[in-house]
Each structure stands twice: as structure tokens, then as C-alpha cells.
Design a protein around this motif. Structure first.
Motif, PDB file in Angstrom:
ATOM      1  N   LEU A  40       0.852  -1.189   0.000  1.00 13.46           N
ATOM      2  CA  LEU A  40       0.000   0.000   0.000  1.00 13.46           C
ATOM      3  C   LEU A  40       0.892   1.245   0.000  1.00 13.46           C
ATOM      4  O   LEU A  40       0.978   1.984   0.972  1.00 13.46           O
ATOM      5  CB  LEU A  40      -0.933  -0.030   1.216  1.00 13.46           C
ATOM      6  CG  LEU A  40      -2.059   0.982   1.257  1.00 13.46           C
ATOM      7  CD1 LEU A  40      -2.965   0.873   0.032  1.00 13.46           C
ATOM      8  CD2 LEU A  40      -2.881   0.809   2.527  1.00 13.46           C
ATOM      9  N   LYS A  41       1.567   1.466  -1.126  1.00 13.87           N
ATOM     10  CA  LYS A  41       2.531   2.561  -1.199  1.00 13.87           C
ATOM     11  C   LYS A  41       1.880   3.938  -1.155  1.00 13.87           C
ATOM     12  O   LYS A  41       2.516   4.916  -0.778  1.00 13.87           O
ATOM     13  CB  LYS A  41       3.413   2.414  -2.428  1.00 13.87           C
ATOM     14  CG  LYS A  41       2.707   2.393  -3.751  1.00 13.87           C
ATOM     15  CD  LYS A  41       3.710   2.136  -4.865  1.00 13.87           C
ATOM     16  CE  LYS A  41       3.017   1.686  -6.123  1.00 13.87           C
ATOM     17  NZ  LYS A  41       3.977   1.308  -7.146  1.00 13.87           N
ATOM     18  N   GLU A  42       0.608   4.011  -1.504  1.00 13.45           N
ATOM     19  CA  GLU A  42      -0.077   5.309  -1.529  1.00 13.45           C
ATOM     20  C   GLU A  42      -0.249   5.921  -0.135  1.00 13.45           C
ATOM     21  O   GLU A  42      -0.499   7.110  -0.015  1.00 13.45           O
ATOM     22  CB  GLU A  42      -1.443   5.175  -2.201  1.00 13.45           C
ATOM     23  CG  GLU A  42      -1.379   4.740  -3.644  1.00 13.45           C
ATOM     24  CD  GLU A  42      -1.236   3.237  -3.822  1.00 13.45           C
ATOM     25  OE1 GLU A  42      -1.380   2.484  -2.821  1.00 13.45           O
ATOM     26  OE2 GLU A  42      -0.953   2.798  -4.953  1.00 13.45           O
ATOM     27  N   VAL A  43      -0.138   5.114   0.915  1.00 15.29           N
ATOM     28  CA  VAL A  43      -0.312   5.623   2.273  1.00 15.29           C
ATOM     29  C   VAL A  43       1.010   6.161   2.845  1.00 15.29           C
ATOM     30  O   VAL A  43       1.016   6.803   3.883  1.00 15.29           O
ATOM     31  CB  VAL A  43      -0.934   4.547   3.189  1.00 15.29           C
ATOM     32  CG1 VAL A  43       0.085   3.534   3.649  1.00 15.29           C
ATOM     33  CG2 VAL A  43      -1.653   5.169   4.364  1.00 15.29           C
ATOM     34  N   ASP A  76      -4.435  13.430   6.570  1.00 14.77           N
ATOM     35  CA  ASP A  76      -5.782  13.996   6.713  1.00 14.77           C
ATOM     36  C   ASP A  76      -6.571  13.950   5.413  1.00 14.77           C
ATOM     37  O   ASP A  76      -7.800  13.888   5.438  1.00 14.77           O
ATOM     38  CB  ASP A  76      -5.705  15.443   7.213  1.00 14.77           C
ATOM     39  CG  ASP A  76      -5.308  15.558   8.678  1.00 14.77           C
ATOM     40  OD1 ASP A  76      -5.447  14.561   9.426  1.00 14.77           O
ATOM     41  OD2 ASP A  76      -4.858  16.650   9.076  1.00 14.77           O
ATOM     42  N   THR A  77      -5.883  13.980   4.281  1.00 16.25           N
ATOM     43  CA  THR A  77      -6.565  14.001   2.988  1.00 16.25           C
ATOM     44  C   THR A  77      -6.164  12.821   2.090  1.00 16.25           C
ATOM     45  O   THR A  77      -6.421  12.855   0.890  1.00 16.25           O
ATOM     46  CB  THR A  77      -6.272  15.320   2.245  1.00 16.25           C
ATOM     47  OG1 THR A  77      -4.857  15.436   2.053  1.00 16.25           O
ATOM     48  CG2 THR A  77      -6.795  16.516   3.020  1.00 16.25           C
ATOM     49  N   ASN A  78      -5.556  11.802   2.658  1.00 10.36           N
ATOM     50  CA  ASN A  78      -5.068  10.675   1.870  1.00 10.36           C
ATOM     51  C   ASN A  78      -6.156   9.607   1.730  1.00 10.36           C
ATOM     52  O   ASN A  78      -6.531   8.963   2.711  1.00 10.36           O
ATOM     53  CB  ASN A  78      -3.824  10.083   2.535  1.00 10.36           C
ATOM     54  CG  ASN A  78      -3.153   9.044   1.679  1.00 10.36           C
ATOM     55  OD1 ASN A  78      -3.781   8.391   0.858  1.00 10.36           O
ATOM     56  ND2 ASN A  78      -1.859   8.878   1.884  1.00 10.36           N
ATOM     57  N   PRO A  79      -6.656   9.372   0.511  1.00 10.95           N
ATOM     58  CA  PRO A  79      -7.711   8.371   0.322  1.00 10.95           C
ATOM     59  C   PRO A  79      -7.255   6.938   0.598  1.00 10.95           C
ATOM     60  O   PRO A  79      -8.076   6.070   0.901  1.00 10.95           O
ATOM     61  CB  PRO A  79      -8.125   8.545  -1.138  1.00 10.95           C
ATOM     62  CG  PRO A  79      -7.058   9.341  -1.778  1.00 10.95           C
ATOM     63  CD  PRO A  79      -6.312  10.071  -0.713  1.00 10.95           C
ATOM     64  N   ALA A  80      -5.959   6.669   0.524  1.00 17.90           N
ATOM     65  CA  ALA A  80      -5.457   5.310   0.787  1.00 17.90           C
ATOM     66  C   ALA A  80      -5.641   4.919   2.253  1.00 17.90           C
ATOM     67  O   ALA A  80      -5.657   3.738   2.587  1.00 17.90           O
ATOM     68  CB  ALA A  80      -3.979   5.210   0.416  1.00 17.90           C
TER      69      ALA A  80
END
Length: 119
Positions: A40-43, A76-80
Motif C-alpha cells: 500500500l505505497k499510496e499511504v 488527513d486528505t489521503n484516500p489510501a
């Protein structure tokens, strides 16, 4: 339960669901050896924030505190984060894996604290 572990450490039966939370694949670790369930690199922190944090090899408390503040603003704004939250409900044991050298001063520790405060 959520724990943090270096990806260079061997997998253990009590790791549960293993999630790599680094933006870049760790050097010298094969996918078979990593034994991850999800990448889950997007986080992970943004490329810009990661580069800023690693500009100075001497990580001190003040720099880490600023890194924490900036990373929490990104979270706070990360959809992942939604996917990671769902994983905490699906699995009784979750291990976040990082390539960081320091087991205490890394973004995964911040991520665990953030999740605990926002669940």
C-alpha cells in the motif's frame, strides 16, 4: 492489533496480515522473501516529504516532530487511509512493514498512532 516491523526482519507466524507501507520497494529484498500480503505505497509520505526528511542524515527530535506534523497533514486528505482502516477491521493482527533503519523514527510509527487516534 497493529505493529510495525522492518521488512528486513524475517516474517513471523504472529505477524498476521503483512502490509508494506513504503513508497519505494526496499533494496535487496525479493518479493518472495518479503512475504507481504499487500503493498500500500499510496499511504506512505509523498515523494517530496520523504526527500525533505532524508536531506539531513542526522535525524533529531525536532526534525522528526516537523516530519510528523507534515505527514499527519498529508494523512488527513489521503484516500489510501480508507483502505488501511478497512484492513484493521478485517484482520485481527496487522503488521506494517518499512525499510527504515530506525525502528522508532519512521513514518509507520506515525501511521499507527494516527490510526489509533482516528479509528
Amino acid at each position: 492489533m497493529i505493529s510495525v516491523k522492518r521488512i528486513y526482519d524475517p516474517p513471523a507466524p504472529d505477524d498476521g496480515f503483512r502490509v508494506l507501507v513504503d513508497r519505494l520497494w526496499p533494496r535487496g529484498v525479493s518479493k518472495a522473501r518479503a512475504d507481504i500480503d499487500l503493498w500500500l505505497k499510496e499511504v506512505a509520505p509523498s515523494t517530496e516529504l520523504r526527500r525533505w526528511f532524508h536531506e539531513d542524515p542526522a535525524i533529531e527530535g525536532e526534525v522528526f516532530d516537523e516530519f510528523r506534523a507534515r505527514y499527519e497533514r498529508e494523512l488527513d486528505t489521503n484516500p489510501a487511509l480508507t483502505e488501511l482502516r478497512a484492513l484493521t477491521h478485517e484482520h485481527s493482527r496487522l503488521t506494517l512493514l518499512v525499510g527504515a533503519r530506525d525502528p522508532e523514527l519512521n513514518h509507520a510509527k506515525i501511521l499507527v498512532e494516527y490510526l489509533s487516534a482516528h479509528l
